[in-house]
Scaffold this active site. Sequence first.
Site, PDB file in Angstrom:
ATOM      1  N   HIS A 106      -2.614   2.767   5.762  1.00  0.00           N
ATOM      2  CA  HIS A 106      -3.235   1.779   6.633  1.00  0.00           C
ATOM      3  C   HIS A 106      -3.489   0.477   5.893  1.00  0.00           C
ATOM      4  CE1 HIS A 106      -4.911   5.039   9.601  1.00  0.00           C
ATOM      5  NE2 HIS A 106      -3.614   4.957   9.583  1.00  0.00           N
TER       6      HIS A 106
ATOM      7  N   ASP B  61      -3.628   7.294   5.304  1.00  0.00           N
ATOM      8  CA  ASP B  61      -4.691   6.347   5.626  1.00  0.00           C
ATOM      9  C   ASP B  61      -4.623   5.257   4.566  1.00  0.00           C
ATOM     10  OD1 ASP B  61      -7.236   5.133   6.409  1.00  0.00           O
ATOM     11  OD2 ASP B  61      -7.664   6.999   7.443  1.00  0.00           O
TER      12      ASP B  61
END
Length: 487
Positions: free
Chosen positions: A330, A296
């Site tokens: 991300h 993430d």
Amino acid sequence: MKKLICMVLMAVVVTAQAQNPYKKYMEKLPFQMPEVSAPVIPGNTVNLKKYGAVGDGVTLNTKAFAKAIDALSKKGGGHLVVPQGVWLTGPIVLKSNIDLHLEVGAVIQFSGDEALYPIIKTSFEGLDTRRCQSPLSANGCENISITGKGVIDGNGQCWRPVKKGKVTEGQWKEVLARPGGVESKKGYWVPNQAYADAEKSANMNVPKAQTEEEWNAIKRFLRPVMISLVNCKNVLLQGVIFQNSPAWNIHPLMCENVILDDVLARNPSFAQNGDALDLESCKNALIVNSKFDAGDDGICIKSGKDADGRRRGIPCENVVVDGCTVFAGHGGFVVGSEMSGGVKNILVKNCQFLGTDVGLRFKSTRGRGGIVENIFINNISMTDIKTDAITFNMYYGGKSVAEMLADGDNPDNVTKAPVTEETPIFRNIDIKDVICNGAGRAMEFNGLPEMPIKGIRLQNIQIQAKSDAVFNNCQDIRQSNVKITVQ
């Protein structure tokens, strides 16, 4: 005589820097920040083996860690040395004045047995809730450190869900073969049926359980952050590899005087909620010379979510990020989306983002509130950025930018909403000396019509991307020597 005085003064400066090697990171800052230094740990030293620990990867050493930490604490603190070996254990709780030191070849591996992790009141993704106790934690401590050249492994595959689209065919077959797991819907695996049931009624990872029986029935769903440091002062993480966390990897919350130096925080690229570092509502922090490889966000600054974050009201402030690398993730450097307590006085420099979904990522949404301001970013190198080199998105809904683009999400930029305490504010952000060789889109600035993004300075920026920059609901965006080459 003057020459002698100058020599003496120079000697004093050198001595002061030698006493605090981190002082150089606080020189010539664009904001006021107190000097941050490493915690001072007493000289007492004990070896984990002395307390009956066995590093065979099979023996459970939870009691040995607790005994060793208690013994050191009674002496006023010191260094707990973890030698070469694989040290299987349940939760470890640090105390004040303790250094957990991992020698070369030392691996602390946390058990995947949920029975070892009691359910506690905590904060998760910025909300007040209950989760399983973190594998390694400290609460209300002073002068703590985790140092050395070893590895801390959270056994995260026992806790995390897996999306088929994020793994290879071979990896997916391995996931389906794990005992107890279920494919709760096509292409989505979870560790057990109770996890699947809890997820159906949960609101962004916060379940609707009421009774103790209901909470205990969904323990696997209550996957914890791996390193939880809450209300601690004078914290150092240095040299260690932190990997394979159940949820977020490293999570300092409401801490003061925090240093991360030469650490590697890594998770598989498919790790759900597998952020590498989430610095939340902390004050006076250095993140230097470190590497992050995440499922993430990479380096993320937060301060609580919605009403819970505003009620806490503790901003994340006075942070220097210097000399860091982010690989998969991300976002390379990220603010939000949980920023309801505010974020201010942040310097990010001399960093490189290699293959992240987004390079510089700022995100929030209506309902958060909070003010993000006085952010200074310079000397950033990026390559192979999958979506935006730089993005400001005030319509964040829990997806990565890649997922939003794939799903064709198109937020409403026209309809105004009333300005209230729930309206997020982003202003006074300086970005300069950025080179990006390869991105999906150069930049996205997507503000709210009732609260445009204000006071952004873009200087000496060179981006090669597949598409140009997009600006919606922005005010006072100043550009100087910004070159975008659409490939």
